[in-house]
Write a protein that holds these residues in place. Structure first.
Motif, PDB file in Angstrom:
ATOM      1  N   SER A 198       5.807 -63.133  56.831  1.00 40.79           N
ATOM      2  CA  SER A 198       5.830 -61.772  57.362  1.00 40.79           C
ATOM      3  C   SER A 198       4.793 -61.607  58.467  1.00 40.79           C
ATOM      4  CB  SER A 198       5.503 -60.758  56.255  1.00 40.79           C
ATOM      5  OG  SER A 198       6.476 -60.794  55.255  1.00 40.79           O
ATOM      6  N   VAL A 199       5.036 -60.639  59.326  1.00 44.13           N
ATOM      7  CA  VAL A 199       4.034 -60.266  60.315  1.00 44.13           C
ATOM      8  C   VAL A 199       3.016 -59.390  59.604  1.00 44.13           C
ATOM      9  CG1 VAL A 199       3.587 -59.015  62.459  1.00 44.13           C
ATOM     10  CG2 VAL A 199       5.643 -60.430  62.228  1.00 44.13           C
ATOM     11  N   ILE A 200       1.760 -59.782  59.694  1.00 40.24           N
ATOM     12  CA  ILE A 200       0.687 -59.037  59.042  1.00 40.24           C
ATOM     13  C   ILE A 200      -0.395 -58.739  60.079  1.00 40.24           C
ATOM     14  CG2 ILE A 200       1.149 -60.028  56.768  1.00 40.24           C
ATOM     15  CD1 ILE A 200      -1.905 -61.123  58.509  1.00 40.24           C
ATOM     16  N   ALA A 201      -1.304 -57.861  59.707  1.00 41.35           N
ATOM     17  CA  ALA A 201      -2.475 -57.567  60.534  1.00 41.35           C
ATOM     18  C   ALA A 201      -3.713 -57.901  59.728  1.00 41.35           C
ATOM     19  CB  ALA A 201      -2.488 -56.097  60.951  1.00 41.35           C
ATOM     20  N   TYR A 202      -4.711 -58.422  60.406  1.00 41.30           N
ATOM     21  CA  TYR A 202      -5.991 -58.714  59.761  1.00 41.30           C
ATOM     22  C   TYR A 202      -7.082 -58.054  60.589  1.00 41.30           C
ATOM     23  CZ  TYR A 202      -9.484 -60.940  56.979  1.00 41.30           C
ATOM     24  OH  TYR A 202     -10.521 -61.126  56.101  1.00 41.30           O
ATOM     25  N   GLU A 203      -8.037 -57.414  59.912  1.00 37.71           N
ATOM     26  CA  GLU A 203      -9.098 -56.695  60.613  1.00 37.71           C
ATOM     27  C   GLU A 203     -10.426 -56.945  59.922  1.00 37.71           C
ATOM     28  OE1 GLU A 203     -11.875 -53.463  61.592  1.00 37.71           O
ATOM     29  OE2 GLU A 203     -11.039 -53.834  59.620  1.00 37.71           O
TER      30      GLU A 203
END
Length: 141
Positions: free
Chosen positions: A59-64
């Motif tokens: 899946s496309v995820i975001a990390y911050e």
């Protein structure tokens, strides 16, 4: 990779923890995770048994991650790095496990069983603010 992206990954590599944003059952979800940066790839260790790694795999995820809470008195620069890319479950090798360091003993009152996702960032955003004084903790009486 652009100089800003290189700088963003360098800063990300300085912080041990961040937040992984993914979708579970079509709803957004955020998981605090331990991360390392190796050769431009963000590798995250997250608690197993909750379905997070399976939800993120492919899946496309975001990390911050940021330095908002870890500043010394007088340090007035804050930054935030966000990476977006496709995540994949992986098994870390001995060198990567050493970089991650010891795992927590427990997650939500259960033994911590690590799972790992790697993210090859396709989009990196770096935000930098200057002149942001560190807040002193206030105590309520």
């Amino acid at each position: 990779m652009s100089p800003d992206a290189d700088r963003a990954l360098e800063l990300l590599g300085r912080q041990p923890y961040g937040r992984l944003s993914l979708s579970m059952h079509a709803l957004p979800f955020v998981v605090p995770t331990r991360h390392i940066v190796v050769d431009g790839t963000v590798m995250a260790r997250l608690p197993g048994g909750f379905g997070y790694a399976g939800a993120g795999d492919g899946s496309v995820i975001a990390y911050e991650a940021d330095n908002f809470g870890g500043r010394e008195e007088g340090e007035e620069n804050v930054w935030s790095v966000q990476c977006i890319g496709t995540a994949r479950v992986f098994t870390p090798g001995p060198a990567q496990l050493e970089l991650f360091g010891p795992a927590p003993r427990a997650a939500d009152n259960a033994p911590f069983i690590p799972e790992y996702l790697c993210i090859a960032p396709q989009f990196i955003r770096f935000h930098h603010l200057e002149g942001v004084p560190a807040r002193q903790a206030a105590h309520a009486s």
